[in-house]
Scaffold this active site. Structure first.
Site, PDB file in Angstrom:
ATOM      1  N   SER A  43       0.839  -1.189   0.000  1.00 10.88           N
ATOM      2  CA  SER A  43       0.000   0.000   0.000  1.00 10.88           C
ATOM      3  C   SER A  43       0.885   1.254   0.000  1.00 10.88           C
ATOM      4  CB  SER A  43      -0.969  -0.049   1.188  1.00 10.88           C
ATOM      5  OG  SER A  43      -2.064   0.805   0.996  1.00 10.88           O
ATOM      6  N   HIS A  91      -7.437  -6.443   0.454  1.00  8.81           N
ATOM      7  CA  HIS A  91      -6.332  -5.492   0.511  1.00  8.81           C
ATOM      8  C   HIS A  91      -5.206  -5.989   1.411  1.00  8.81           C
ATOM      9  CE1 HIS A  91      -4.405  -1.587   0.163  1.00  8.81           C
ATOM     10  NE2 HIS A  91      -4.288  -1.533   1.476  1.00  8.81           N
TER      11      HIS A  91
END
Length: 249
Positions: free
Chosen positions: A87, A218
């Site tokens: 990320s 995620h």
């Protein structure tokens, strides 16, 4: 005081290269330290910016250039090595790779769209604490119960997220030479747009490019750690063999 920490789990005897890891927004190096048992071929070095974990009250970085400068000052990159970021950490790893004089064996970028990033109508780092807390949990799941039940701890955790999101949302990509090292782009199969989000990383390297999807969303990095460890270790070992072969020619 702003202080960056470097955390190194015990080095396995079978380690052939070092993997430097950079955390997601609000994340800590401890998450990567837990990978050590699953990556026997790699020495793991987890880079932890200030303002989180045991250093939660410290002032966090709020801009990418100053964060990268501190990393280059405080971290000794020992070849052969590769970089991994998840990320926000993927952007940090990318900018570190661009700034290093030594070329890494490979850059692993996980669950982060490639630069330049699109603008946001309402930057999250400008929200008040209540709205920021709600948005974090809506997007990425609930904060740890210890933080949610302690007002002071929650405030410190939100300050960390706010600073990291400011790094992300004020990040400006400066075009320059493409990387010479290969890039592997990884996404969770359940993420919105999944691997399609990651294909643009191909434009940032003159080396090989690979992309793959892993089980989960995620935070696929928290699932099937043996599979992730094999992916990272096998890829780095293959890169090392190729590098040694090229040097012997």
């Amino acid at each position: 005081m702003t202080e960056l920490r470097v955390i190194e789990p015990p080095v396995p005897e079978t380690a052939v290269a070092t993997l430097y890891c950079f955390p997601h927004a609000g994340g800590s190096a401890g998450e990567y330290a837990r990978w050590a048992a699953h990556t026997p071929g790699l020495r793991l070095v987890a880079v932890q910016p200030p303002g989180r974990a045991h250093n939660l009250g410290a002032k966090a970085f709020t801009a990418m250039p100053e964060l990268v400068r501190e990393i280059l000052t405080r971290v000794r990159f020992t070849p052969p090595f590769a970089l991994f970021g998840h990320s926000l950490g993927a952007l940090v790893a990318f900018e570190v790779a661009r700034a290093l004089r030594q070329r890494p064996l490979r850059l692993f970028v996980s669950s982060c769209e490639p630069p330049p990033l699109p603008g946001r109508a309402q930057p999250l780092h400008l929200l008040d604490d209540s709205a920021l807390h709600a948005e974090i949990e809506r997007r990425w799941g609930p904060l740890p119960a210890t933080a949610r039940s302690d007002k002071d701890l929650l405030s410190a955790a939100l300050a960390c997220y706010r600073a990291d999101l400011q790094v992300l949302e004020t990040y400006e990509h400066v075009p320059g030479p493409r990387l010479g090292c290969p890039i592997t782009a990884i996404a969770g199969a359940e993420e919105s747009r999944g691997g399609a989000l990651m294909t643009g990383w191909r434009e940032h390297t003159d080396g090989a490019f690979e992309s793959c999807e892993r089980p989960g969303g995620h935070f696929h990095t928290r699932e099937d750690l043996d599979g992730l460890g094999r992916l990272l270790g096998d890829t780095v070992r293959a890169d090392l063999i190729r590098a040694e072969r090229d040097m012997s020619r």
